[in-house]
Scaffold this motif. Structure first.
Motif, mmCIF file in Angstrom:
data_model
loop_
_atom_site.group_PDB
_atom_site.id
_atom_site.type_symbol
_atom_site.label_atom_id
_atom_site.label_comp_id
_atom_site.label_asym_id
_atom_site.label_seq_id
_atom_site.Cartn_x
_atom_site.Cartn_y
_atom_site.Cartn_z
ATOM 1 N N GLU A 162 0.831 -1.194 0.000
ATOM 2 C CA GLU A 162 0.000 0.000 0.000
ATOM 3 C C GLU A 162 0.874 1.257 0.000
ATOM 4 N N ASP A 163 0.353 2.343 -0.580
ATOM 5 C CA ASP A 163 0.999 3.648 -0.431
ATOM 6 C C ASP A 163 -0.045 4.735 -0.632
ATOM 7 N N SER A 164 0.332 5.963 -0.372
ATOM 8 C CA SER A 164 -0.632 7.056 -0.344
ATOM 9 C C SER A 164 -1.225 7.387 -1.702
ATOM 10 N N SER A 165 -0.648 6.878 -2.784
ATOM 11 C CA SER A 165 -1.202 7.133 -4.116
ATOM 12 C C SER A 165 -2.314 6.166 -4.484
ATOM 13 N N ASP A 166 -2.630 5.228 -3.612
ATOM 14 C CA ASP A 166 -3.622 4.201 -3.948
ATOM 15 C C ASP A 166 -4.998 4.791 -4.229
ATOM 16 N N THR A 167 -5.382 5.835 -3.509
ATOM 17 C CA THR A 167 -6.708 6.402 -3.737
ATOM 18 C C THR A 167 -6.811 7.015 -5.133
ATOM 19 N N CYS B 206 -12.156 -1.341 12.215
ATOM 20 C CA CYS B 206 -11.299 -0.740 11.194
ATOM 21 C C CYS B 206 -12.067 0.425 10.585
ATOM 22 N N SER B 207 -11.538 1.622 10.715
ATOM 23 C CA SER B 207 -12.250 2.798 10.216
ATOM 24 C C SER B 207 -12.105 2.968 8.713
ATOM 25 N N LYS B 208 -11.134 2.275 8.110
ATOM 26 C CA LYS B 208 -10.962 2.342 6.674
ATOM 27 C C LYS B 208 -11.349 0.997 6.055
ATOM 28 N N ARG B 209 -10.907 0.745 4.860
ATOM 29 C CA ARG B 209 -11.278 -0.464 4.115
ATOM 30 C C ARG B 209 -10.711 -1.712 4.789
ATOM 31 N N GLU C 224 3.239 -16.990 5.098
ATOM 32 C CA GLU C 224 2.508 -17.626 4.001
ATOM 33 C C GLU C 224 1.085 -17.910 4.432
ATOM 34 N N GLY C 225 0.163 -17.298 3.734
ATOM 35 C CA GLY C 225 -1.245 -17.476 4.025
ATOM 36 C C GLY C 225 -2.030 -16.337 3.406
ATOM 37 N N ALA C 226 -3.348 -16.403 3.535
ATOM 38 C CA ALA C 226 -4.206 -15.379 2.957
ATOM 39 C C ALA C 226 -3.979 -14.038 3.629
ATOM 40 N N GLY C 227 -3.921 -12.980 2.836
ATOM 41 C CA GLY C 227 -3.770 -11.637 3.384
ATOM 42 C C GLY C 227 -5.070 -11.121 3.966
ATOM 43 N N SER C 228 -4.954 -10.199 4.933
ATOM 44 C CA SER C 228 -6.136 -9.554 5.511
ATOM 45 C C SER C 228 -5.689 -8.363 6.341
ATOM 46 N N GLY C 229 -6.652 -7.574 6.778
ATOM 47 C CA GLY C 229 -6.327 -6.477 7.682
ATOM 48 C C GLY C 229 -7.072 -5.206 7.353
ATOM 49 N N CYS C 230 -6.571 -4.101 7.923
ATOM 50 C CA CYS C 230 -7.192 -2.784 7.825
ATOM 51 C C CYS C 230 -6.306 -1.880 6.974
ATOM 52 N N SER C 231 -6.859 -1.351 5.901
ATOM 53 C CA SER C 231 -6.087 -0.500 5.006
ATOM 54 C C SER C 231 -5.605 0.765 5.716
ATOM 55 N N ALA C 232 -4.440 1.219 5.321
ATOM 56 C CA ALA C 232 -3.896 2.464 5.877
ATOM 57 C C ALA C 232 -4.418 3.696 5.144
ATOM 58 N N TYR C 233 -4.949 3.510 3.934
ATOM 59 C CA TYR C 233 -5.275 4.669 3.106
ATOM 60 C C TYR C 233 -6.680 4.665 2.522
ATOM 61 N N ASP C 234 -7.184 3.509 2.111
ATOM 62 C CA ASP C 234 -8.427 3.481 1.349
ATOM 63 C C ASP C 234 -9.653 3.613 2.245
ATOM 64 N N PRO C 235 -10.614 4.430 1.836
ATOM 65 C CA PRO C 235 -11.823 4.596 2.644
ATOM 66 C C PRO C 235 -12.690 3.349 2.642
ATOM 67 N N LYS C 236 -13.503 3.264 3.665
ATOM 68 C CA LYS C 236 -14.381 2.106 3.828
ATOM 69 C C LYS C 236 -15.617 2.262 2.952
ATOM 70 N N PRO C 237 -15.949 1.243 2.150
ATOM 71 C CA PRO C 237 -17.204 1.323 1.384
ATOM 72 C C PRO C 237 -18.398 1.303 2.335
ATOM 73 N N SER C 238 -19.467 1.912 1.907
ATOM 74 C CA SER C 238 -20.617 2.099 2.803
ATOM 75 C C SER C 238 -21.230 0.794 3.252
ATOM 76 N N TRP C 239 -21.108 -0.252 2.451
ATOM 77 C CA TRP C 239 -21.749 -1.527 2.791
ATOM 78 C C TRP C 239 -20.908 -2.378 3.748
#
Length: 430
Positions: free
Chosen positions: A232-237, A320-323, A299-314
């Motif tokens: 991830e980086d700040s240009s992702d949005t 996690c306040s973001k995506r 090694e395993g499936a990725g998961s977690g709370c994004s540092a940059y991307d907003p959370k979709p409404s659904w």
């Protein structure tokens, strides 16, 4: 995700690889069959030993090089190095009397309660980097092995284009060719009557892959699978709005293969982020069971709370306040992996895993369910139909707080999202 979380999983290469694959006439020279980083098998083993990895325990390798820049992506495919196929399959490619190792179409259709004739009238696009010169012929071998309808350029079912919509294909790459074979085979398995569009990006840079995504949509594909990721980086949005904001198109993205931690573009608010499970046959009424895919802390499936991307409404989880990654999941564990046919850098049948498998599976389930609503983001559909999914409640891909971001439980969790397909309802508009 930090560089340490995305460290490559070093495999025991050399004799194990040759036992699986031999040398096919259509494959590159033996000099190309090295570790994805370009190192020889012996050098890879030495590197693993210095890092404390038990190479005797390793049974997979990553097929793509790890990215050296934050804007470069790596494919998420893992190939087993300890599976030897029957001589007939190694020699001839297709033998209906001898089943390849790994799950095939009937297994996936059974596990996820899917039709055997899905995808009619739909086009599923696969976006990958570099060229696979053997893509169409390898696809033909896979489909012939399992008795699936022919899907060729001549009958209009298969099309391969570059990121600009033409036939000026990028340079060939054996690692990405393995990824392409996996993706095409999973579409064939889950949506056997769908048309397949392969869009090859000029490089693994996000700008080229994003251009390929836009090209897939401009070609009319309503389902676009992306089996790659990077830090991830700040240009992702900005990339979100440039490449992934396509209402009315189901865009799926692998959540990553490096265990707990978030990768982009799975973190995009506009895509369906697809996690990974271990899938096993059992004596339950379903006939199958699943848990979080996690082999080790790396090694395993990725998961977690994004540092940059907003959370979709659904998406309504509160830790996690973001995506939050992921949304849904499917089989990804190489130990319970899928059969794949690849002759560019390999010699035929192999067993693959990684969330590179789960992304095209879910894109194809969307295709089985029919075209999305024209103004919809299809990633919201599963959230409206949570009871129509197999809830995965066991397993973890690391340590985290709050724990649901890395540990399965009833309802939503990070590694498996809302669960795995149980029919088509959760992937249908309305």
């Amino acid at each position: 995700m930090s560089t340490s979380r995305r460290a490559p999983i070093t495999a025991a290469l050399g004799a194990a690889v040759l036992a699986v694959a031999g040398l096919a006439a259509a494959a590159p020279s033996a000099s190309a069959m090295t570790d994805p980083s370009g190192a020889s098998a012996s050098a890879a083993s030495a590197s693993a030993a210095s890092a404390g990895v038990k190479t005797s325990d390793a049974h997979v390798k990553r097929v793509c090089a790890q990215p050296s820049d934050i804007h470069l992506m790596s494919c998420q495919a893992l190939v087993r190095t300890d599976v030897a196929e029957p001589n007939a399959l190694r020699s001839h490619g297709v033998d209906r009397a001898a089943a390849p190792s790994g799950y095939g179409p009937s297994d996936l259709q059974s596990a996820y309660n899917l039709p055997s004739d899905g995808g009619a009238g739909q086009t599923v696009a696969i976006v990958d980097a570099q060229d696979d010169p053997n893509a169409e012929s390898d696809l033909a071998a896979y489909r012939a092995q399992y008795g699936l309808p022919s899907c060729t350029t001549s009958n209009g079912c298969f099309q391969k284009i570059d990121q600009n919509g033409g036939t000026n294909y990028p340079s060939a790459d054996s690692g990405w060719a393995g990824e392409i074979s996996l993706d095409l085979d999973m579409v064939s398995a889950v949506a056997p009557n769908a048309h397949i569009l392969l869009v090859e990006a000029s490089s693994a840079n996000m700008s080229d892959l994003g251009t390929a995504v836009n090209q897939a949509v401009s070609q009319g594909a309503k389902f676009v699978s992306n089996s790659y990721g990077g830090s991830e980086d700040s240009s992702d949005t900005s990339a979100d709005s440039s490449y992934f904001n396509h209402p009315g198109v189901a865009i799926t993205v692998s959540s990553g293969d490096s265990a707990y931690g978030v990768e982009y573009p799975a973190a995009s608010q506009y895509v369906t982020a697809v996690g990974g499970t271990s899938l096993s046959k059992d004596s339950s009424s379903r006939g199958w069971s699943e848990s979080v895919w996690s082999t080790s802390s790396t090694e395993g499936a990725g998961s977690g709370c994004s540092a940059y991307d907003p959370k979709p409404s659904w998406q309504t989880d509160t830790g996690c306040s973001k995506r939050t990654v992921a949304d849904v999941s499917a089989v990804a564990d190489p130990a319970t992996g899928v059969a794949v046919y690849d002759t560019y850098g390999a010699s035929g049948w192999n067993v693959y895993g990684g969330t590179s498998a789960s992304s095209p599976i879910i894109a194809s389930v969307y295709a089985d369910a029919g075209a999305p609503g024209s103004g919809d983001y299809p990633s919201q559909y599963p959230y409206a139909h949570t009871s129509a999914l197999n809830d995965v409640t066991s397993g973890s891909n690391g340590s985290c707080s709050p724990t649901y971001l890395c540990t399965a439980g009833a309802g939503y969790d990070g590694p498996t999202g809302l669960g795995t397909p149980n029919g088509l309802t959760a992937f249908t508009a309305g």
